[in-house]
Design a protein around this motif. Structure first.
Motif, PDB file in Angstrom:
ATOM      1  N   GLN A 163       0.822  -1.205   0.000  1.00 23.12           N
ATOM      2  CA  GLN A 163       0.000   0.000   0.000  1.00 23.12           C
ATOM      3  C   GLN A 163       0.862   1.263   0.000  1.00 23.12           C
ATOM      4  O   GLN A 163       0.405   2.319  -0.425  1.00 23.12           O
TER       5      GLN A 163
ATOM      6  N   GLU B 101      -4.884   3.052  -6.312  1.00 19.22           N
ATOM      7  CA  GLU B 101      -5.624   2.246  -5.349  1.00 19.22           C
ATOM      8  C   GLU B 101      -7.074   2.098  -5.785  1.00 19.22           C
ATOM      9  O   GLU B 101      -7.724   3.055  -6.209  1.00 19.22           O
TER      10      GLU B 101
ATOM     11  N   ALA C 156     -10.975   1.690  -5.254  1.00 20.73           N
ATOM     12  CA  ALA C 156     -12.008   2.060  -4.284  1.00 20.73           C
ATOM     13  C   ALA C 156     -13.344   1.470  -4.727  1.00 20.73           C
ATOM     14  O   ALA C 156     -13.590   1.306  -5.926  1.00 20.73           O
TER      15      ALA C 156
ATOM     16  N   GLU D 279     -15.906  -1.302  -8.591  1.00 19.38           N
ATOM     17  CA  GLU D 279     -14.622  -0.842  -8.077  1.00 19.38           C
ATOM     18  C   GLU D 279     -13.748  -0.333  -9.207  1.00 19.38           C
ATOM     19  O   GLU D 279     -13.789  -0.847 -10.318  1.00 19.38           O
TER      20      GLU D 279
ATOM     21  N   THR E  42     -15.573   4.012  -0.924  1.00 17.55           N
ATOM     22  CA  THR E  42     -14.951   3.385   0.236  1.00 17.55           C
ATOM     23  C   THR E  42     -13.592   2.798  -0.126  1.00 17.55           C
ATOM     24  O   THR E  42     -13.463   2.053  -1.098  1.00 17.55           O
ATOM     25  N   PHE E  43     -12.584   3.151   0.689  1.00 15.55           N
ATOM     26  CA  PHE E  43     -11.241   2.600   0.512  1.00 15.55           C
ATOM     27  C   PHE E  43     -11.041   1.493   1.545  1.00 15.55           C
ATOM     28  O   PHE E  43     -10.964   1.763   2.738  1.00 15.55           O
ATOM     29  N   THR E  44     -10.972   0.272   1.055  1.00 17.42           N
ATOM     30  CA  THR E  44     -10.747  -0.877   1.937  1.00 17.42           C
ATOM     31  C   THR E  44      -9.279  -1.300   1.937  1.00 17.42           C
ATOM     32  O   THR E  44      -8.887  -2.159   2.715  1.00 17.42           O
ATOM     33  N   GLY E  45      -8.478  -0.717   1.024  1.00 17.80           N
ATOM     34  CA  GLY E  45      -7.055  -1.042   0.951  1.00 17.80           C
ATOM     35  C   GLY E  45      -6.757  -2.396   0.351  1.00 17.80           C
ATOM     36  O   GLY E  45      -5.647  -2.919   0.488  1.00 17.80           O
TER      37      GLY E  45
ATOM     38  N   ASN F 165      -4.527  -2.511  -5.762  1.00 13.00           N
ATOM     39  CA  ASN F 165      -4.137  -1.414  -6.641  1.00 13.00           C
ATOM     40  C   ASN F 165      -4.298  -1.924  -8.058  1.00 13.00           C
ATOM     41  O   ASN F 165      -3.826  -3.020  -8.380  1.00 13.00           O
TER      42      ASN F 165
ATOM     43  N   GLN G 242      -4.940  10.786  -7.246  1.00 12.40           N
ATOM     44  CA  GLN G 242      -6.064  10.381  -6.401  1.00 12.40           C
ATOM     45  C   GLN G 242      -6.653  11.590  -5.671  1.00 12.40           C
ATOM     46  O   GLN G 242      -7.886  11.750  -5.629  1.00 12.40           O
TER      47      GLN G 242
ATOM     48  N   VAL H  37     -12.444   6.034   4.442  1.00 14.33           N
ATOM     49  CA  VAL H  37     -11.234   5.218   4.460  1.00 14.33           C
ATOM     50  C   VAL H  37     -11.326   4.317   5.687  1.00 14.33           C
ATOM     51  O   VAL H  37     -11.353   4.808   6.826  1.00 14.33           O
TER      52      VAL H  37
ATOM     53  N   ARG I 284     -10.764  -2.975   8.411  1.00 11.65           N
ATOM     54  CA  ARG I 284     -10.259  -3.755   7.271  1.00 11.65           C
ATOM     55  C   ARG I 284     -10.044  -5.225   7.622  1.00 11.65           C
ATOM     56  O   ARG I 284     -10.058  -6.087   6.739  1.00 11.65           O
TER      57      ARG I 284
END
Length: 339
Positions: free
Chosen positions: A111, A149, A151, A209, A228-231, A234, A276, A294, A300
């Motif tokens: 990440q 990334e 999302a 996504e 929503t950023f779940t990580g 990429n 971003q 985030v 997560r």
């Protein structure tokens, strides 16, 4: 002139014409990609074109998404030699090269941006193990690079896998991505990209996504209310050449191509430095009510726990070859992250 001489002269002229046409067409290289000209793949392609044309007599014609059909169409054209170059995500090449689906194992890629870029520059899996697999499909793998990334955009908030229960979530036609969203609790729904906006608008699907720049440029925020950023990933893409075409180039032209790829690679990483943030700012300006979340490390964790089964599925799908690539990628990532 006798009839025989006339016939021979005509045949010679025809051969010369065909030869000249072949030479002319060889000087015009066709390059298709999955995005618009002003999006990441388009920026990469423009830099590649600029470098080729500055350092050779060749011309590069660019074909953004939709001009030659869907992703499956451009891949077929690249394999057939109608296109000399194609940029396509492993998400779409997964049916041809199952091992390429490794890029959809959630929570594997770094990440941290510097570590991520170091991985793509130096990965043995990318630079040594993947090229022979692409070659088997008539493709010369020139490079892979990240686009940002990923999302989720949804109609309802997402803070846990339970929030995706019964949500019809659009995915690329990629078996492992389907598996990922099943693990996350959603109902994965493969759809061609051209149908996604309308599907969200009519509630056929309720989520999708993509990297932020693509969410902004395609206006996905207009038909969803939450980003929503779940990580978990990429977005990765690959630039390829038709292998017969590439192998037929002189050493000089192959070097011109690879040098152009190298310059475009570094250019696109630099280009993404604030992409971003700029995309999110543009989305907020266009739709002030959009909710951007985030997830915390604690939030997560359930997604990460659910994703563990996806790696097992990848190995089941791809066997020893896939496991070898997965193991090498993990080693490459450890080298990039220093852990």
């Amino acid at each position: 002139m006798t009839p025989v001489k006339t016939l021979l002269a005509g045949a010679t002229a025809a051969v010369a014409l065909v030869a000249s046409m072949g030479a002319a067409s060889a000087d015009t290289w066709r390059y298709a990609f999955e995005e618009a000209l002003d999006e990441v793949q388009g920026i990469f392609a423009q830099k590649f074109k600029e470098e080729i044309e500055a350092n050779s007599d060749h011309e590069v014609q660019l074909f953004p998404y939709g001009t030659l059909g869907e992703s499956a169409d451009t891949m077929e054209q690249a394999q057939a030699g109608i296109l000399q170059f194609v940029d396509q995500s492993p998400g779409f090449t997964g049916s041809l090269i199952p091992e390429a689906q490794v890029f959809f194992v959630p929570y594997m890629l770094p990440q941290d941006t510097d570590a991520l870029y170091d991985f793509f520059r130096n990965s043995k899996a990318i630079h040594e193990m993947f090229p022979p697999l692409y070659a088997e499909q008539g493709l010369e793998l020139l490079t892979m690079f990240p686009e940002g990334e990923v999302a989720m955009t949804t109609k309802e908030p997402v803070t846990s896998p339970e929030d995706l229960d019964e949500v019809k979530f659009r995915v690329m036609t990629n078996p492992l991505l389907v598996e990922s969203y099943q693990a996350f609790g959603a109902t994965p729904t493969p759809l061609p990209w051209g149908e996604v906006y309308g599907g969200l608008q009519t509630n056929i699907i309720q989520g999708q996504e993509n990297p932020v720049f693509f969410i902004e440029s395609t206006k996905m925020y207009e038909v969803t209310d939450h980003i929503t950023f779940t990580g978990h990933n990429n977005f990765t893409t690959a630039v390829m050449a038709n292998k017969e075409f590439y192998d037929g180039l002189s050493e000089e032209d192959q070097k011109v191509v690879q040098d152009a790829i190298d310059v475009a690679f570094e250019h696109i990483l630099d280009y993404q430095s604030n992409l971003q943030e700029e995309g999110l700012a543009a989305i907020k300006e266009a739709k002030p009510g959009i909710e951007i979340t985030v997830l915390t490390e604690e939030q997560r964790q359930p997604f990460m726990d659910a994703a563990a089964s996806v790696e097992e599925t990848f190995i089941e799908m791809t066997g020893d070859s896939g496991k070898a690539i997965l193991d090498q990628m993990k080693a490459d990532i450890e080298a990039a992250t220093g852990s």
